[in-house]
Write an enzyme that holds these catalytic residues in place. Structure first.
Site, mmCIF file in Angstrom:
data_model
loop_
_atom_site.group_PDB
_atom_site.id
_atom_site.type_symbol
_atom_site.label_atom_id
_atom_site.label_comp_id
_atom_site.label_asym_id
_atom_site.label_seq_id
_atom_site.Cartn_x
_atom_site.Cartn_y
_atom_site.Cartn_z
ATOM 1 N N GLU A 98 0.851 -1.196 0.000
ATOM 2 C CA GLU A 98 0.000 0.000 0.000
ATOM 3 C C GLU A 98 0.881 1.239 0.000
ATOM 4 O O GLU A 98 1.926 1.281 0.671
ATOM 5 C CB GLU A 98 -0.911 -0.007 1.237
ATOM 6 C CG GLU A 98 -1.917 1.123 1.276
ATOM 7 C CD GLU A 98 -2.932 0.932 2.411
ATOM 8 O OE1 GLU A 98 -3.391 -0.210 2.613
ATOM 9 O OE2 GLU A 98 -3.243 1.922 3.091
ATOM 10 N N ASP A 100 0.286 5.376 0.541
ATOM 11 C CA ASP A 100 -0.769 6.240 1.067
ATOM 12 C C ASP A 100 -0.439 7.717 1.037
ATOM 13 O O ASP A 100 0.649 8.132 1.458
ATOM 14 C CB ASP A 100 -1.038 5.918 2.553
ATOM 15 C CG ASP A 100 -1.602 4.545 2.783
ATOM 16 O OD1 ASP A 100 -2.246 4.009 1.880
ATOM 17 O OD2 ASP A 100 -1.396 4.013 3.891
ATOM 18 N N GLU A 102 -2.612 10.574 3.027
ATOM 19 C CA GLU A 102 -3.750 10.845 3.902
ATOM 20 C C GLU A 102 -3.693 12.310 4.324
ATOM 21 O O GLU A 102 -2.715 12.742 4.944
ATOM 22 C CB GLU A 102 -3.730 9.937 5.131
ATOM 23 C CG GLU A 102 -3.975 8.483 4.808
ATOM 24 C CD GLU A 102 -3.930 7.592 6.032
ATOM 25 O OE1 GLU A 102 -4.867 6.794 6.236
ATOM 26 O OE2 GLU A 102 -2.943 7.684 6.793
#
Length: 282
Positions: A98, A100, A102
């Site tokens: 993953e 990311d 955010e």
């Protein structure tokens, strides 16, 4: 002649030499949850968060290496407790990969924080946080993830804010085997998102909105030709993309010196000795 051009174009696509077309929401994405909270506005998408639900969308296909980007306008005003995410995920359980972005909302007038993280073969906990140097709710800005066999680069308006190198030689896993889909979500996370959960979401300001447009997906689409990911002639595997250019490096160090507020590499409460991938630099 027309047939010859068509055949040449097909061959180039199969070996990964043609840049992907600009993505469109209907052709390339699907609603992941709460379709009543996702609206098409002009050429873009509006995500809505209220007391009932957040929402999210994901790509119809997965990708192995390449570059993905979106233009995003984040939640305006008092956005504390909200999280707008843009990420890639292999959708595997214990060994997921993953990458990311955010975006952690804040009280009005305070800077937006963007947290990045990297999961490789199920191992994450590699958070870095940067305060954005502009108001990301006032206009659209481009957020991108670049990924090849050697390096991963998170960038904001083409300015690198995070670099993660392949350190398999140091025993550190690198995400290079699993294709990942592209996702974006808007959701409530006031137990941790703003000042570690001290700032709670103000539901009187709801609904909250985030906006997306100009989706771009370039990479080895899965399912697709199995040879694509290993093709060294893909543009993203070129020599110019194996490390930051001098201009990119200068911008990267500027971000780290002036806007970075947290780096797991230097968090002595978590790591008495810096993890091996933190010692390699860029």
């Amino acid at each position: 002649m027309g047939k010859l051009v068509w055949v040449i174009g097909l061959i180039l696509c199969l070996v990964g030499l043609v840049k992907g077309r600009p993505a469109t929401f209907l052709q390339d994405f699907r609603v992941a949850w709460a379709d009543s909270h996702i609206r098409q506005i002009g050429g873009g998408i509006q995500l809505v968060l209220d007391r009932n639900s957040g929402c999210g969308f994901g790509s119809k296909y997965k990708y192995l290496f390449g570059r993905v980007s979106m233009k995003i306008k984040l939640v305006a005003g008092d956005s504390a407790g909200t999280v707008t995410a843009f990420y890639m995920n292999s959708d595997t359980d214990n060994v997921r990969d993953e990458l990311d972005f955010e975006f952690l909302g804040n009280r009005s007038g305070q800077p937006y924080t963007v947290q990045t993280n990297v999961f490789a073969r199920g191992k994450g906990d590699r958070e870095q946080r940067v305060n954005l140097w502009f108001d990301p709710s006032a206009d659209f800005h481009t957020y991108s993830i670049f990924w090849n066999h050697r390096i991963i680069i998170f960038a904001v308006d083409e300015i690198p804010i995070r670099v993660y190198k392949n350190n398999e030689a140091r025993g550190v896993p690198f995400p290079k085997f699993q294709p990942m889909a592209v996702y974006s979500t808007l959701w409530e996370a006031d137990d941790w998102a703003t000042r570690g959960g001290l700032e709670k979401i103000n539901w009187s300001k709801a609904p909250f909105y985030a906006y997306y447009k100009d989706f771009d997906l370039e990479g080895c689409q899965v399912p697709g030709p199995a040879s694509c990911a290993s093709n060294t002639r893909n543009w993203w595997e070129g020599a110019a993309y194996q490390q930051l250019s001098p201009v990119q490096a200068a911008r990267y160090y500027w971000v780290r010196a002036n806007h970075m507020i947290y780096d797991y590499c230097t968090d002595k409460s978590r790591h008495s000795v810096a993890p091996p991938e933190c010692l390699a630099g860029i």
